[in-house]
Design a protein around this motif. Structure first.
Motif, short mmCIF file in Angstrom:
data_model
loop_
_atom_site.label_atom_id
_atom_site.label_comp_id
_atom_site.label_asym_id
_atom_site.label_seq_id
_atom_site.Cartn_x
_atom_site.Cartn_y
_atom_site.Cartn_z
N PRO A 179 0.82 -1.21 0.00
CA PRO A 179 0.00 0.00 0.00
C PRO A 179 0.86 1.26 0.00
O PRO A 179 1.93 1.30 0.59
CB PRO A 179 -0.83 -0.12 1.28
CG PRO A 179 -0.13 -1.14 2.11
CD PRO A 179 0.56 -2.05 1.17
N ASP A 191 -11.51 -4.72 1.38
CA ASP A 191 -11.10 -3.81 0.31
C ASP A 191 -11.57 -2.40 0.63
O ASP A 191 -12.54 -1.88 0.05
CB ASP A 191 -11.68 -4.29 -1.02
CG ASP A 191 -11.11 -3.50 -2.20
OD1 ASP A 191 -10.18 -2.71 -2.00
OD2 ASP A 191 -11.62 -3.70 -3.33
N VAL A 192 -10.87 -1.77 1.54
CA VAL A 192 -11.15 -0.41 1.97
C VAL A 192 -9.84 0.38 1.93
O VAL A 192 -8.78 -0.18 1.71
CB VAL A 192 -11.75 -0.38 3.39
CG1 VAL A 192 -13.10 -1.09 3.41
CG2 VAL A 192 -10.79 -1.04 4.40
N THR A 193 -9.92 1.67 2.14
CA THR A 193 -8.71 2.50 2.15
C THR A 193 -8.50 3.20 3.48
O THR A 193 -7.65 4.09 3.58
CB THR A 193 -8.76 3.54 1.02
OG1 THR A 193 -9.96 4.32 1.14
CG2 THR A 193 -8.72 2.85 -0.34
N GLN A 194 -9.22 2.78 4.51
CA GLN A 194 -8.93 3.25 5.86
C GLN A 194 -9.60 2.33 6.86
O GLN A 194 -10.54 1.62 6.53
CB GLN A 194 -9.39 4.68 6.08
CG GLN A 194 -10.90 4.89 6.15
CD GLN A 194 -11.23 6.33 6.48
OE1 GLN A 194 -11.01 7.24 5.68
NE2 GLN A 194 -11.77 6.55 7.67
N VAL A 245 0.53 5.53 3.10
CA VAL A 245 -0.03 5.09 4.37
C VAL A 245 0.15 6.21 5.39
O VAL A 245 1.25 6.73 5.58
CB VAL A 245 0.65 3.80 4.86
CG1 VAL A 245 0.06 3.37 6.21
CG2 VAL A 245 0.49 2.69 3.83
N TYR A 288 -7.03 -5.52 2.50
CA TYR A 288 -5.87 -5.10 3.29
C TYR A 288 -5.94 -5.68 4.70
O TYR A 288 -7.02 -6.01 5.20
CB TYR A 288 -5.80 -3.57 3.34
CG TYR A 288 -5.53 -2.97 1.98
CD1 TYR A 288 -4.23 -2.78 1.53
CD2 TYR A 288 -6.59 -2.65 1.12
CE1 TYR A 288 -3.98 -2.26 0.27
CE2 TYR A 288 -6.35 -2.14 -0.15
CZ TYR A 288 -5.04 -1.95 -0.57
OH TYR A 288 -4.80 -1.46 -1.82
N LYS A 337 -4.87 5.14 7.08
CA LYS A 337 -5.41 5.38 5.74
C LYS A 337 -4.32 5.05 4.72
O LYS A 337 -3.13 5.15 5.01
CB LYS A 337 -5.84 6.83 5.58
CG LYS A 337 -6.93 7.27 6.57
CD LYS A 337 -7.27 8.74 6.38
CE LYS A 337 -8.33 9.19 7.39
NZ LYS A 337 -8.67 10.63 7.23
N TRP A 338 -4.73 4.68 3.51
CA TRP A 338 -3.79 4.34 2.45
C TRP A 338 -4.49 4.50 1.10
O TRP A 338 -5.69 4.77 1.04
CB TRP A 338 -3.26 2.92 2.62
CG TRP A 338 -4.35 1.88 2.70
CD1 TRP A 338 -4.89 1.16 1.66
CD2 TRP A 338 -5.05 1.46 3.88
NE1 TRP A 338 -5.87 0.31 2.12
CE2 TRP A 338 -5.99 0.47 3.48
CE3 TRP A 338 -4.98 1.79 5.24
CZ2 TRP A 338 -6.84 -0.17 4.39
CZ3 TRP A 338 -5.82 1.16 6.14
CH2 TRP A 338 -6.75 0.19 5.71
N THR A 339 -3.74 4.33 0.03
CA THR A 339 -4.34 4.40 -1.30
C THR A 339 -4.31 3.04 -1.97
O THR A 339 -3.45 2.21 -1.69
CB THR A 339 -3.63 5.42 -2.20
OG1 THR A 339 -2.26 5.02 -2.37
CG2 THR A 339 -3.68 6.82 -1.60
N ARG A 340 -5.24 2.83 -2.88
CA ARG A 340 -5.37 1.58 -3.62
C ARG A 340 -4.67 1.73 -4.97
O ARG A 340 -4.75 2.77 -5.62
CB ARG A 340 -6.85 1.26 -3.83
CG ARG A 340 -7.14 -0.06 -4.48
CD ARG A 340 -8.62 -0.21 -4.81
NE ARG A 340 -9.44 -0.42 -3.62
CZ ARG A 340 -10.26 0.49 -3.10
NH1 ARG A 340 -10.35 1.69 -3.67
NH2 ARG A 340 -10.99 0.23 -2.04
N ALA A 399 -1.06 -5.27 1.81
CA ALA A 399 -2.04 -5.63 0.79
C ALA A 399 -2.17 -7.14 0.73
O ALA A 399 -1.17 -7.86 0.88
CB ALA A 399 -1.63 -5.07 -0.56
#
Length: 459
Positions: A366, A417-420, A369, A397, A382-385, A437
């Motif tokens: 990821p 499959d989330v970003t936070q 972060v 994640y 939090k992170w980006t996909r 990931a």
């Protein structure tokens, strides 16, 4: 470092609130990696070591024209062997020589070609992401400038090159999302020049290097300290990045991260892979760039900010390193083939192979972060996909945390499959945190610590 049972138990130690919200996780292990963990052949490795020893000397300054002696013959044989492996997988490896002419250096005073051999297995979904395994092809005796005397270099470092060839034989039978590079690097004993040349090329071409595993002496089990041990391996991993900026260092002072650089996270990943997939092998993580005051071919990659470690035997016999072939007072000196335990080389080759396969199979680590939770009872990460094209098998994640004094991650929760994700009643001040990931098959990336200190880079 820990048994598979301990890992499984620790993975269950999640905060009650987090566990209640967690979706169903992908499989915990992968059958393919279990197969790879026992696949390396000691017999094939022995044949390769004996062939490399047969070139007499592989000193960087030695003969390049002979077909039977010197560094030129050795590297041409390695190139041909990679080509042979590629032919068996339908041309799946791109075999190239990467070199430059070096001169005016203390250990290379006259113009000398330093040529490394790379076999590149392109990824199917994310070919711009690279994991690398290397061994050093050159050898030396007591006088670092002596390029004519016999220098077998059986353990240092025919063992590492043989392991790299064997990993290529095994992994080339499969396809992976990310790219795997198998490298026989030259010029190590004269100043790490092969690694510098390859790292510079990777930087110029924009490789996204997730991991570099440098194998330098992976065959000795009988140490000069009297210890005989074929069940442990050392992984040397530096702390903060060599190219960390002043602003990043200032931030790290207040948030932590000196124990969680990408290189340290890579070492933890390798340790975990040993626990899960390589029978009777324990990893000793060493929080240092290399052995005290010494260096290896991972360092040029560390210098450019990439995650890179040294994998090697735990107990060394210094009588067999950088020594003229001789016997004095009943003590035999020299790096001869009798000092190599081929079953042990196979075991450390397996460690490399499962680590490479695990990372190349998994989605990319990821990116971006971040963490927050100061003066609250909860911690949010939090992170980006990545783009879907780079991670078609991304499942979601996993969030990890541990006490700040623990060497390995002890708590985790799969969050989907989330970003936070928010860990309720897990106080940010008391733990270190990270995110990995996870692929649909359960494969995982290394754990990424929040902020610049732990970043593996972007997509």
């Amino acid at each position: 470092m820990r048994s598979p049972l301990a890992i499984a138990l620790s993975a269950c130690l999640v905060a009650p609130a987090a566990a209640a919200e967690a979706p169903a996780a992908p499989p915990a292990t992968q059958a393919l990696l279990h197969d790879i963990g026992t696949a390396p052949s000691a017999a094939r490795i022995e044949a390769d070591v004996r062939k490399l020893v047969s070139f007499g000397t592989r000193h960087t300054l030695s003969d390049t024209q002979s077909d039977t002696r010197g560094i030129g013959a050795a590297r041409r044989w390695v190139h041909a062997e990679f080509e042979r492996i590629s032919a068996q997988c339908g041309g799946c490896l791109e075999v190239i020589d990467v070199g430059d002419t070096i001169s005016g250096e203390e250990r290379i005073p006259e113009p000398t070609e330093v040529v490394s051999v790379l076999a590149i297995q392109r990824g199917t979904a994310d070919p711009g992401r690279y994991v690398i395994m290397s061994g050093d092809i050159d050898s030396r005796v007591s006088d670092v400038m002596d390029f004519t005397s016999d220098s077998p270099g059986a353990n240092d470092n025919a063992s590492g090159v043989a392991g790299t060839l064997e990993a290529a034989r095994i992994l080339s039978k499969h396809r992976f999302a990310g790219t795997i590079v198998y490298a026989a690097l030259s010029g190590e004993e004269q100043g790490l020049f092969g690694g510098k040349i390859v790292a510079a090329r990777a930087q110029k071409e924009g490789w996204r290097i997730e991991a570099m595993l440098n194998n330098d002496m992976i065959g000795n089990i009988a140490g000069l300290n009297g210890v005989i041990d074929n069940a442990t391996a050392r992984v040397f991993a530096e702390g903060t990045r060599a190219n960390e900026t002043a602003d990043e260092a200032k931030q790290r002072r207040f948030t932590g991260g000196e124990l969680d650089s990408p290189t340290r996270s890579l070492a933890r990943y390798i340790d975990r892979m040993a626990d899960l997939y390589v029978p009777n092998l324990d990893v000793m993580m060493v929080y240092r760039l290399d052995r005290f005051g010494r260096g290896g071919h991972h360092r040029p990659f560390n210098d450019l900010g990439w995650p890179a470690v040294r994998v090697m035997e735990t107990n060394e016999n210094y009588n067999r390193q950088h020594q003229d072939l001789r016997t004095e007072d009943g003590v035999a000196y020299g790096d001869v083939i009798e000092g190599v335990d081929f079953d042990y080389v196979a075991k450390l080759t397996a460690l490399n192979a499962v680590s490479l396969a695990g990372m190349a199979s998994a989605p990319p680590p990821p990116a971006e972060v971040s963490i927050e939770g100061a003066v609250t009872a909860d911690t949010t990460l939090k992170w980006t996909r990545p783009p879907a094209s780079q991670a078609p098998d991304l499942a979601g994640y996993k969030v990890y945390w541990r006490l700040t004094t623990e060497p390995q991650w002890t708590h985790s929760v799969y969050v989907g499959d989330v970003t936070q994700h928010t860990l309720e009643n897990v106080v940010i001040d008391n733990y270190f945190f990270g995110v990995a990931a996870v692929g649909k098959d359960g494969s995982e990336s290394p754990v990424v610590f929040p902020g610049a200190a732990g970043s593996f880079g972007g997509y």
